[in-house]
Write a protein that holds these residues in place. Structure first.
Motif, PDB file in Angstrom:
ATOM      1  N   UNK A  93       0.883  -1.175   0.000  1.00 38.02           N
ATOM      2  CA  UNK A  93       0.000   0.000   0.000  1.00 38.02           C
ATOM      3  C   UNK A  93       0.914   1.217   0.000  1.00 38.02           C
ATOM      4  N   UNK A  94       1.007   1.863  -1.167  1.00 41.72           N
ATOM      5  CA  UNK A  94       1.931   2.988  -1.354  1.00 41.72           C
ATOM      6  C   UNK A  94       1.146   4.290  -1.307  1.00 41.72           C
ATOM      7  N   UNK A  95       1.548   5.177  -0.387  1.00 45.06           N
ATOM      8  CA  UNK A  95       0.795   6.417  -0.179  1.00 45.06           C
ATOM      9  C   UNK A  95       1.731   7.617  -0.154  1.00 45.06           C
ATOM     10  N   UNK A  96       1.244   8.755  -0.627  1.00 45.36           N
ATOM     11  CA  UNK A  96       1.962  10.015  -0.449  1.00 45.36           C
ATOM     12  C   UNK A  96       0.971  11.170  -0.386  1.00 45.36           C
ATOM     13  N   UNK A  97       1.337  12.191   0.400  1.00 39.99           N
ATOM     14  CA  UNK A  97       0.534  13.420   0.430  1.00 39.99           C
ATOM     15  C   UNK A  97       1.316  14.571  -0.205  1.00 39.99           C
ATOM     16  N   UNK A  98       2.334  14.241  -1.014  1.00 38.63           N
ATOM     17  CA  UNK A  98       3.151  15.273  -1.669  1.00 38.63           C
ATOM     18  C   UNK A  98       2.346  15.936  -2.785  1.00 38.63           C
ATOM     19  N   UNK A  99       1.955  17.184  -2.554  1.00 36.77           N
ATOM     20  CA  UNK A  99       1.111  17.895  -3.524  1.00 36.77           C
ATOM     21  C   UNK A  99       1.841  18.150  -4.836  1.00 36.77           C
ATOM     22  N   UNK A 100       3.171  18.274  -4.773  1.00 37.18           N
ATOM     23  CA  UNK A 100       3.943  18.614  -5.980  1.00 37.18           C
ATOM     24  C   UNK A 100       4.308  17.385  -6.818  1.00 37.18           C
ATOM     25  N   UNK A 101       3.851  16.203  -6.421  1.00 36.53           N
ATOM     26  CA  UNK A 101       4.119  14.982  -7.183  1.00 36.53           C
ATOM     27  C   UNK A 101       2.810  14.500  -7.788  1.00 36.53           C
ATOM     28  N   UNK A 102       2.718  14.503  -9.109  1.00 35.85           N
ATOM     29  CA  UNK A 102       1.461  14.119  -9.768  1.00 35.85           C
ATOM     30  C   UNK A 102       1.221  12.624  -9.604  1.00 35.85           C
ATOM     31  N   UNK A 103      -0.021  12.215  -9.758  1.00 36.22           N
ATOM     32  CA  UNK A 103      -0.361  10.791  -9.669  1.00 36.22           C
ATOM     33  C   UNK A 103       0.398  10.003 -10.728  1.00 36.22           C
ATOM     34  N   UNK A 104       0.587  10.604 -11.897  1.00 35.60           N
ATOM     35  CA  UNK A 104       1.300   9.935 -13.000  1.00 35.60           C
ATOM     36  C   UNK A 104       2.764   9.674 -12.615  1.00 35.60           C
ATOM     37  N   UNK A 105       3.412  10.696 -12.026  1.00 32.85           N
ATOM     38  CA  UNK A 105       4.821  10.543 -11.635  1.00 32.85           C
ATOM     39  C   UNK A 105       4.968   9.576 -10.461  1.00 32.85           C
ATOM     40  N   UNK A 106       4.020   9.618  -9.560  1.00 32.17           N
ATOM     41  CA  UNK A 106       4.044   8.716  -8.403  1.00 32.17           C
ATOM     42  C   UNK A 106       3.944   7.263  -8.877  1.00 32.17           C
ATOM     43  N   UNK A 107       2.987   7.012  -9.768  1.00 26.42           N
ATOM     44  CA  UNK A 107       2.786   5.671 -10.327  1.00 26.42           C
ATOM     45  C   UNK A 107       4.038   5.212 -11.073  1.00 26.42           C
ATOM     46  N   UNK A 108       4.633   6.135 -11.824  1.00 21.95           N
ATOM     47  CA  UNK A 108       5.834   5.809 -12.601  1.00 21.95           C
ATOM     48  C   UNK A 108       6.983   5.413 -11.666  1.00 21.95           C
ATOM     49  N   UNK A 109       7.161   6.161 -10.568  1.00 22.61           N
ATOM     50  CA  UNK A 109       8.247   5.876  -9.618  1.00 22.61           C
ATOM     51  C   UNK A 109       8.070   4.483  -9.002  1.00 22.61           C
TER      52      UNK A 109
END
Length: 391
Positions: free
Chosen positions: A331-347
């Motif tokens: 379960x991968x979570x982040x509240x980083x507003x400056x990281x888009x969902x696309x970039x988060x998924x890619x990482x």
């Protein structure tokens, strides 16, 4: 209204597309001193565009509040609060949940402040100096439409010499105040610095754990804070939980969360340790987990190193795979507003590919209904992705 500020054409276009956030580059002239009053934003012909204010905070340089020219006063604010309360009637009528967000800043039409509800107590957070200048009028409007509030505490979340947390009105509750969410009890402290003991935006994810997502499984909760995910998992039938956080206070706080639910501590491990150190320790001890929860702060620093979601999340995923049971869940979570969902998924997926495992995205969550977002990506900051991993 005396203060008029001209916007660039691009700034006007963004407002008309529904984005209420003012950036510094949206202003035609540079502002030497931010006016502590409501501002009329105008175009290059000095025609009215919107009413709002300027105030530096992490998201930007100000907010649009109104585009009808009706004027911002106590009645205007009371109407905003009334609308927000009306939208949340489903939460007020849910006997299994007594803590939720009552007013979500720009998502409820007024950027720069939020209000949380904890079993008849209110916590108001101020995110910039300008909005705080209107504190008395805002609090009066709030109590006008919510007279049943037992007490009100404020959190100062901008750089200031003021206390970061202080009681404003009403009585202080006996602490810990016990609130409920999805039938689970949580101990909160409303006047202990910025944080209360639970992040309300994760209610749906905790809800899945409460429902039995980890029933009969071994759960590892990294960056565990007060162990709220661990408690939800144990309540939902997890075989055992391990909560890891570097902060010393996390030990007693997490024990307390289990105790208020009558959950036995024998099946719960609570470890004060750096996350990456724990990954290495677990690897040496051949420990494995069926479910690993990763919910780091956007940025953290300790004596030895810094952690940033943008550059370090992939390493968290790779280290998790090493101690994840076959057919496990991350379960991968982040509240980083400056990281888009696309970039988060890619990482995440790049890290999984590096580990040469089969994976599948099975569930995803954004902000829950009591956290409405506005029409710009950073407003919907929460991103939670569930991945099953076959090794």
């Amino acid at each position: 209204m005396s203060v008029k500020i001209e916007l660039t054409n691009y700034g006007i276009k963004r407002i008309r597309q529904g984005n209420p956030l003012i950036q510094e580059e949206d202003l035609k002239q540079s502002i030497k001193k931010i006016p502590l009053e409501w501002v009329e934003f105008v175009d290059n012909k000095h025609k009215y565009v919107a009413t709002g204010y300027l105030g530096k905070q992490n998201k930007g340089f100000g907010w649009v509040i109104d585009q009808t020219r009706r004027g911002i006063n106590q009645d205007f604010l009371a109407q905003k609060f009334q609308q927000a309360i009306q939208k949340r009637q489903v939460f007020f009528s849910d006997e299994t949940t007594t803590a939720f967000r009552l007013f979500n800043g720009e998502g409820d039409g007024f950027g720069g402040m939020t209000i949380d509800y904890y079993a008849d107590y209110l916590v108001i957070s101020w995110y910039n100096q300008t909005i705080y200048h209107f504190q008395k009028m805002i609090v009066a409007s709030l109590l006008q439409v919510f007279p049943t509030a037992k007490g009100l505490v404020e959190k100062i979340r901008f750089k200031s010499e003021l206390l970061e947390s202080r009681w404003l009105a009403g009585e202080k509750p006996e602490e810990p105040l016990i609130v409920m969410e999805n039938g689970v009890s949580y101990a909160v402290y409303l006047d202990e610095g910025y944080m209360t003991g639970i992040f309300l935006d994760q209610k749906e994810v905790r809800g899945r754990l409460t429902e039995g997502l980890a029933a009969g499984k071994k759960v590892l909760n990294m960056f565990s804070y007060t162990g709220a995910f661990s408690v939800a998992a144990a309540y939902g039938g997890a075989l055992e939980t391990t909560s890891v956080d570097l902060a010393q206070r996390s030990l007693a706080k997490t024990q307390e969360q289990f105790e208020v639910n009558g959950l036995p501590l024998e099946q719960q491990k609570i470890i004060v340790m750096d996350t990456f150190d724990y990954f290495r320790y677990a690897g040496r001890k051949n420990l494995t987990y069926d479910v690993i929860i990763l919910d780091p702060p956007s940025f953290a620093r300790n004596k030895k190193k810094t952690f940033s979601v943008a550059k370090d999340y992939g390493r968290l995923i790779e280290d998790s795979v090493d101690i994840l049971a076959d057919d496990g869940l991350i379960i991968a979570s982040t509240n980083a507003a400056n990281l888009s969902i696309k970039k988060f998924k890619y990482a995440i997926e790049t890290a999984l590919q590096n580990k040469k495992v089969d994976y599948q995205l099975v569930e995803s969550y954004r902000l829950p209904a009591d956290f409405p977002a506005s029409d710009f990506e950073e407003s919907n900051y929460l991103k939670v992705l569930f991945y099953t991993v076959k090794k």
